[in-house]
Write a protein that holds these residues in place. Structure first.
Motif, PDB file in Angstrom:
ATOM      1  N   LYS A   1      80.799  46.690  75.482  1.00  0.00           N
ATOM      2  CA  LYS A   1      80.685  45.415  74.769  1.00  0.00           C
ATOM      3  C   LYS A   1      79.810  45.631  73.544  1.00  0.00           C
ATOM      4  O   LYS A   1      78.719  46.193  73.649  1.00  0.00           O
ATOM      5  N   PHE A   2      80.273  45.197  72.384  1.00  0.00           N
ATOM      6  CA  PHE A   2      79.496  45.328  71.156  1.00  0.00           C
ATOM      7  C   PHE A   2      78.399  44.269  71.143  1.00  0.00           C
ATOM      8  O   PHE A   2      78.675  43.076  71.091  1.00  0.00           O
ATOM      9  N   GLU A   3      77.158  44.719  71.192  1.00  0.00           N
ATOM     10  CA  GLU A   3      76.007  43.814  71.129  1.00  0.00           C
ATOM     11  C   GLU A   3      75.632  43.519  69.681  1.00  0.00           C
ATOM     12  O   GLU A   3      75.092  42.462  69.384  1.00  0.00           O
ATOM     13  N   GLU A   4      75.891  44.466  68.797  1.00  0.00           N
ATOM     14  CA  GLU A   4      75.751  44.238  67.357  1.00  0.00           C
ATOM     15  C   GLU A   4      77.169  44.061  66.837  1.00  0.00           C
ATOM     16  O   GLU A   4      78.002  44.945  66.979  1.00  0.00           O
ATOM     17  N   THR A   5      77.441  42.918  66.246  1.00  0.00           N
ATOM     18  CA  THR A   5      78.820  42.611  65.869  1.00  0.00           C
ATOM     19  C   THR A   5      79.137  42.906  64.407  1.00  0.00           C
ATOM     20  O   THR A   5      80.297  42.858  64.019  1.00  0.00           O
ATOM     21  N   SER A   6      78.130  43.214  63.617  1.00  0.00           N
ATOM     22  CA  SER A   6      78.420  43.568  62.227  1.00  0.00           C
ATOM     23  C   SER A   6      77.516  44.712  61.796  1.00  0.00           C
ATOM     24  O   SER A   6      76.375  44.832  62.246  1.00  0.00           O
ATOM     25  N   LYS A   7      78.054  45.537  60.934  1.00  0.00           N
ATOM     26  CA  LYS A   7      77.304  46.689  60.436  1.00  0.00           C
ATOM     27  C   LYS A   7      76.354  46.251  59.319  1.00  0.00           C
ATOM     28  O   LYS A   7      76.642  45.316  58.578  1.00  0.00           O
ATOM     29  N   VAL A   8      75.254  46.964  59.200  1.00  0.00           N
ATOM     30  CA  VAL A   8      74.266  46.702  58.161  1.00  0.00           C
ATOM     31  C   VAL A   8      74.740  47.280  56.831  1.00  0.00           C
ATOM     32  O   VAL A   8      74.466  46.736  55.781  1.00  0.00           O
ATOM     33  N   TYR A   9      75.473  48.377  56.893  1.00  0.00           N
ATOM     34  CA  TYR A   9      75.961  49.035  55.690  1.00  0.00           C
ATOM     35  C   TYR A   9      77.276  49.743  55.991  1.00  0.00           C
ATOM     36  O   TYR A   9      77.644  49.931  57.146  1.00  0.00           O
ATOM     37  N   ASP A  10      77.975  50.132  54.929  1.00  0.00           N
ATOM     38  CA  ASP A  10      79.231  50.866  55.053  1.00  0.00           C
ATOM     39  C   ASP A  10      78.934  52.360  54.974  1.00  0.00           C
ATOM     40  O   ASP A  10      78.515  52.862  53.917  1.00  0.00           O
ATOM     41  N   PRO A  11      79.107  53.102  56.073  1.00  0.00           N
ATOM     42  CA  PRO A  11      78.778  54.525  56.051  1.00  0.00           C
ATOM     43  C   PRO A  11      79.629  55.335  55.072  1.00  0.00           C
ATOM     44  O   PRO A  11      79.162  56.349  54.546  1.00  0.00           O
ATOM     45  N   ASP A  12      80.846  54.893  54.776  1.00  0.00           N
ATOM     46  CA  ASP A  12      81.684  55.609  53.815  1.00  0.00           C
ATOM     47  C   ASP A  12      81.038  55.590  52.421  1.00  0.00           C
ATOM     48  O   ASP A  12      81.081  56.575  51.693  1.00  0.00           O
ATOM     49  N   GLU A  13      80.415  54.462  52.075  1.00  0.00           N
ATOM     50  CA  GLU A  13      79.743  54.359  50.775  1.00  0.00           C
ATOM     51  C   GLU A  13      78.471  55.220  50.737  1.00  0.00           C
ATOM     52  O   GLU A  13      78.167  55.846  49.745  1.00  0.00           O
ATOM     53  N   VAL A  14      77.744  55.242  51.833  1.00  0.00           N
ATOM     54  CA  VAL A  14      76.477  55.978  51.875  1.00  0.00           C
ATOM     55  C   VAL A  14      76.701  57.482  51.961  1.00  0.00           C
ATOM     56  O   VAL A  14      76.055  58.253  51.261  1.00  0.00           O
ATOM     57  N   TYR A  15      77.617  57.902  52.815  1.00  0.00           N
ATOM     58  CA  TYR A  15      77.810  59.321  53.063  1.00  0.00           C
ATOM     59  C   TYR A  15      79.025  59.908  52.344  1.00  0.00           C
ATOM     60  O   TYR A  15      79.222  61.123  52.369  1.00  0.00           O
TER      61      TYR A  15
END
Length: 141
Positions: A123-137
């Motif tokens: 079960k996803f307890e965090e439902t939204s990401k803080v950032y987009d990893p594709d943009e960062v990495y």
């Protein structure tokens, strides 16, 4: 006696590693579990920022070098027999820790009571990401 001593005497495993539990210094949220070797532990103590040993890359890994999510150590503890490290940190940048974009690496919980042949549901307890990893990495996570 190790349990009552006043010197840091980490007990590294057969691979020269010690687990490091990382929590948020203000909220107490569990952010991640990583590993340190003697060099990364010494560097973490010296610079006051989390430096881990990457088991997959077999190299030192200063958290946040690529992402900007540097972990400033507020407090470092060791357990009674000195075979684990616990650091309390403040996360720089966007405040996320997980490389897939979540606040914590522990963003899913295991549905309990589901024994049997099939794997338990997550079960996803965090439902939204803080950032987009594709943009960062610049790659897919």
């Amino acid at each position: 006696m190790l349990e009552d001593g006043k010197e840091l005497a980490p007990r590294f495993d057969e691979n020269g590693l010690i687990p490091c539990i990382t929590t948020h210094a203000e909220t107490g949220d569990l952010l991640m579990v990583g590993y340190m070797n003697a060099d990364s532990l010494a560097k973490s103590i010296e610079c006051g920022e989390a430096v881990y040993w990457s088991r997959s890359r077999q190299e030192l890994w200063k958290k946040g070098e690529t992402s900007g999510q540097t972990q400033k150590i507020v407090e470092m503890r060791t357990d009674c027999d000195q075979d684990a490290i616990w650091i309390k940190v403040l996360v720089e940048g966007n405040g996320a820790t997980c490389h897939v974009g979540y606040h914590s690496c522990f963003y899913r919980s295991v549905e309990l009571g589901e024994a049997g042949a099939k794997p338990p549901a997550l079960k996803f307890e965090e439902t939204s990401k803080v950032y987009d990893p594709d943009e960062v990495y610049g790659r897919k996570s």
